[in-house]
Design a protein around this motif. Structure first.
Motif: not given
Length: 231
Positions: A149-150, A157-161, A165-169
């Motif tokens: 899922a992650l 999200l790489k496509v949308l934004h 960069n979400d370092t926690s994910r």
């Protein structure tokens, strides 16, 4: 542990044992597990027809097994670019998961629909379904589902934004890679970071794909040279 062949061999031994005991219910459950795992890891020559045949042979009252087979069948269809067929199969699957009320299969259903939306360019819908799946996953327990899922959420999200960069994910994905020891998880993570570690694993088709991605110019050149030599 992420080891494909040892896992399949364990199921095969369990299947032999169940046959000796004459336990029909266990035999079919193990048959479903074996076929879906082999399909998942590209170990079947004609996974679609084999899954379709197995689905036809399962009692409709066995909602869990029906859903398990159809979830993998839907995945096989979209891997082959048959998005319409994949959606049709997923729509059939809804009935069985609703009747069994199996939470884990509900999560898998959301992830299948999410990936289908992703392939169709419907990124917001894909993100919503991925978030629903993450909400229903037993955190810290269902590690394989969580990383799936992650990973999908990261792709969407790489496509949308693209610049976000979400370092926690990203850190959680790396942690899950270590905990699960799954070659497929490490591979997907490497593809996302353009950092592929080529080698020989238990997934030969994925090995080939990565070699083509990394060595594409030289492979094309060598193929053309081989063609010219036959003229």
């Amino acid at each position: 542990t992420g080891q494909i062949q040892p896992g399949i061999q364990t199921l095969e031994r369990a299947q032999d044992f169940a046959k000796k005991l004459g336990n029909g219910g266990n035999i079919q459950a193990i048959e479903v597990a074996l076929l879906t795992y082999r399909a998942k890891f590209g170990l079947l020559h004609d996974a679609v027809s084999m899954l379709e045949t197995l689905s036809q042979n399962i009692n409709l009252k066995n909602t869990y097994s029906q859903a398990a087979v159809l979830l993998e069948l839907a995945r096989q269809h979209y891997l082959q670019g048959q998005l319409k067929k994949s959606r049709e199969v997923l729509n059939q699957t809804c009935r069985f998961i609703f009747e069994s009320r199996n939470r884990r299969q509900g999560v898998q259903l959301n992830l299948r629909y999410a990936y289908l939306h992703f392939l169709e360019g419907e990124y917001e819908q894909a993100l919503n379904l991925t978030q629903n799946a993450l909400r229903d996953i037993a955190q810290g327990v269902e590690l394989a589902l969580e990383i799936e899922a992650l990973g999908l959420q990261e792709k969407v999200l790489k496509v949308l934004h693209p610049t976000a960069n979400d370092t926690s994910r990203s850190a959680r994905i790396l942690q899950l890679n270590r905990l699960t020891g799954r070659d497929i998880s490490r591979r997907i993570s490497g593809r996302m970071k353009e950092d592929l570690a080529l080698g020989v694993t238990q997934d030969p088709m994925a090995d080939l794909r990565d070699r083509i991605k990394v060595n594409k110019p030289s492979l094309i050149k060598s193929n053309w040279e081989a063609i010219l030599q036959t003229k």
